[in-house]
Design a protein around this motif. Structure first.
Motif, short mmCIF file in Angstrom:
data_model
loop_
_atom_site.label_atom_id
_atom_site.label_comp_id
_atom_site.label_asym_id
_atom_site.label_seq_id
_atom_site.Cartn_x
_atom_site.Cartn_y
_atom_site.Cartn_z
N VAL A 281 1.04 -1.24 -0.03
CA VAL A 281 0.12 -0.23 -0.05
C VAL A 281 0.85 1.26 0.03
N MET A 282 0.52 2.16 -0.91
CA MET A 282 1.32 3.47 -0.81
C MET A 282 1.42 4.08 0.34
N PRO A 283 2.70 4.68 0.77
CA PRO A 283 2.69 5.13 2.11
C PRO A 283 1.75 6.20 2.68
N LEU A 284 1.54 7.18 1.64
CA LEU A 284 0.50 8.38 1.92
C LEU A 284 -1.13 7.64 2.17
N ARG A 285 -1.39 6.65 1.49
CA ARG A 285 -2.64 6.21 1.72
C ARG A 285 -2.74 5.56 2.96
N ARG A 286 -1.76 4.83 3.43
CA ARG A 286 -1.51 4.23 5.17
C ARG A 286 -1.73 5.40 5.87
N VAL A 287 -0.81 6.50 5.77
CA VAL A 287 -0.85 7.78 6.61
C VAL A 287 -2.18 8.38 6.69
N GLN A 288 -2.82 8.55 5.67
CA GLN A 288 -4.14 8.85 5.51
C GLN A 288 -5.18 8.08 6.71
N PHE A 289 -5.27 6.58 6.27
CA PHE A 289 -6.18 5.96 6.99
C PHE A 289 -5.68 5.74 8.51
N ILE A 322 1.53 4.27 14.10
CA ILE A 322 1.75 3.92 12.66
C ILE A 322 1.93 5.14 11.69
N TYR A 323 1.12 6.24 12.01
CA TYR A 323 1.30 7.40 11.36
C TYR A 323 2.60 8.05 11.40
N ASN A 324 3.14 8.15 12.64
CA ASN A 324 4.31 8.70 12.94
C ASN A 324 5.75 8.14 12.66
N ALA A 325 5.35 6.61 12.18
CA ALA A 325 6.58 5.99 11.84
C ALA A 325 6.75 6.23 10.20
N LEU A 326 5.71 6.13 9.53
CA LEU A 326 5.49 6.13 8.00
C LEU A 326 5.76 7.73 7.53
N HIS A 390 -6.26 14.58 -0.86
CA HIS A 390 -6.05 15.41 -1.86
C HIS A 390 -4.47 15.59 -2.37
N TRP A 391 -3.76 15.83 -1.26
CA TRP A 391 -2.15 15.73 -1.85
C TRP A 391 -1.74 14.83 -2.18
N ARG A 392 -1.97 13.59 -1.87
CA ARG A 392 -1.57 12.52 -2.62
C ARG A 392 -1.85 12.28 -3.99
N ALA A 393 -3.04 12.84 -4.28
CA ALA A 393 -3.46 12.74 -5.76
C ALA A 393 -2.73 13.79 -6.60
N GLU A 394 -2.49 14.88 -5.95
CA GLU A 394 -1.78 16.06 -6.66
C GLU A 394 -0.39 15.50 -6.81
N LEU A 395 0.15 14.82 -5.65
CA LEU A 395 1.75 14.60 -6.10
C LEU A 395 1.79 13.43 -6.76
N GLU A 396 0.97 12.34 -7.11
CA GLU A 396 0.91 11.53 -7.88
C GLU A 396 0.69 11.95 -9.51
N ALA A 397 0.04 13.08 -9.55
CA ALA A 397 -0.42 13.62 -10.93
C ALA A 397 0.87 14.36 -11.17
N LYS A 398 1.75 15.10 -10.33
CA LYS A 398 2.95 15.75 -10.65
C LYS A 398 4.03 14.89 -11.12
N ASP A 399 4.20 13.72 -10.38
CA ASP A 399 5.18 12.69 -10.72
C ASP A 399 5.09 12.03 -11.72
#
Length: 408
Positions: A281-289, A322-326, A390-399
């Protein structure tokens, strides 16, 4: 270089940086909520809860400034000298704090707590030290352990205080003094001496021009700051005021707070052991959850009855750990070229800024009801979790756009 000793020293420094901040949590609520007046809870005739809020916020203020400065200064002067000087100075600060409690001198207590926080803002230096000297999966795992140590400190501090208060109100601070001196010795052994820098910039020039907040000029790091500030506002609302909630709602005293903290600490430590493991699972997706889950636990404390609140306090530890490790591990990979000391300093500084804001706001809102600040903090963390998506989507689009451009 002895890698296990290096990791242990870094984790201990990170732990003690927040243990020192959290030590007074079981000590102060009974003092400032007491019916009997003393020189601490009636200084200048101010409301005890207002004095309590100031006492909570002054150490994070020192941590805020120290973290913003010590990380970049270690980029300039080296990790070893900055860590040794800050750990030794913080040990002295705890000794002065103990003395101020003996003589019930509120201004000296506030000053000592500020200076101690200033010098304990070295967790970012410890992070940068690991990021410098470790690579690959070992670096990710070590950073996960260190971040677990940082946030466990907010739990271990109250636990130590609650378990040792029977021997005297100053004993927790003397324990912190000795622990910091021993850890400084570990750093001296584990971390080899660094080459002398030939740069001519003074420490004041470094402090003025290289502090962590300079990274806010980078749009992506500015977004990280906003999100992290909102999320950690909910976290600090929980850390700062669940002990007061335990006193007012659950009828707990120092030992009861310590036992609740022990349960929460155990969950945090267990979660941190598994946080650095690889995942598809992508890190930011896990962070969000996990941000959503942590926010729900804080809201449950503020909105639930006594038993729901007690369960939520313990449960909070898992998603927050978990959040603060990822998040820092991901930031190290994506933003490390800006300077590991500065990037880790920004993450830590944001947490301390949130702590100051929430402690001051909470000192006012708790005059009405302690649960209000908990609910407010939960709402901020929920907003942060939504914004991460939202930020994850923006970063993926930029990458993807950069990858497509490079393909041609």
């Amino acid at each position: 270089m002895k890698t296990p000793l290096l990791i242990a020293a870094a984790c201990l420094l990170a732990l003690l940086s927040t243990v020192g901040a959290a030590l007074p949590y079981p000590i102060l609520p009974p003092l400032f909520a007491a019916d009997v007046s003393n020189n601490l809870n009636h200084f200048l005739g101010l409301p005890p809860k207002l004095l309590f809020g100031i006492a909570l916020s002054i150490n994070p203020l020192g941590l805020l400034i120290g973290t913003a400065l010590l990380g970049p200064m270690s980029d300039r002067y080296g990790r070893r000298p900055v860590l040794l000087a800050s750990a030794t100075g913080a040990a002295l600060g705890h000794a002065i704090t103990a003395w101020s409690l003996v003589i019930q001198n509120y201004p000296l207590f506030i000053l000592a707590r500020f200076v101690t926080g200033l010098l304990e803002g070295n967790a970012s230096v410890a992070r940068a030290m690991l990021a410098d000297r470790l690579e690959g999966d070992l670096r990710v795992q070590a950073l996960a352990w260190l971040n677990g140590a940082v946030y466990s400190g907010w739990l271990v501090g109250p636990l130590i205080a609650g378990m040792t208060l029977g021997f005297g109100i100053t004993v927790p601070f003397w324990i912190a003094t000795v622990a910091l001196l021993l850890t400084a010795g570990m750093v001296a052994i584990a971390l080899p001496k660094e080459k002398t820098s030939h740069l001519t910039t003074s420490w004041w020039q470094v402090a003025r021009s290289k502090h962590a907040f300079n990274l806010l000029k980078v749009p992506e790091l500015k977004q990280l700051f906003i999100i992290q500030l909102a999320y950690t506002s909910g976290v600090t609302a929980f850390y700062d005021f669940f002990p007061l909630w335990l006193v007012e709602v659950a009828g707990y005293h120092s030992k009861g707070i310590a036992w609740m903290t022990a349960g929460l600490c155990a969950v945090m430590a267990l979660a941190s052991l598994f946080a650095g493991r690889p995942s598809n699972v992508m890190p930011l997706r896990r962070v969000q959850f996990h941000a959503f889950c942590a926010a729900a636990a804080v809201a449950a404390v503020g909105l639930g009855n006594t038993w729901i609140g007690l369960i939520a306090i313990i449960a909070f530890g898992f998603p927050n750990a978990i959040y603060n490790a990822l998040l820092p591990s991901w930031c190290s990979e994506r933003f490390g070229h800006h300077g590991q000391g500065a990037v880790m300093g920004l993450i830590s500084t944001t947490f301390y800024l949130a702590n100051i804001m929430i402690a001051l706001l909470g000192s006012i809102l708790t005059l009405i009801d302690t649960r209000i600040i908990l609910v407010f903090g939960a709402l901020l963390s929920i907003w942060a979790a939504r914004r991460i998506g939202h930020w994850r989507a923006e970063l993926e689009a930029k990458d993807n756009a950069i990858a497509a451009e490079n393909a041609f």
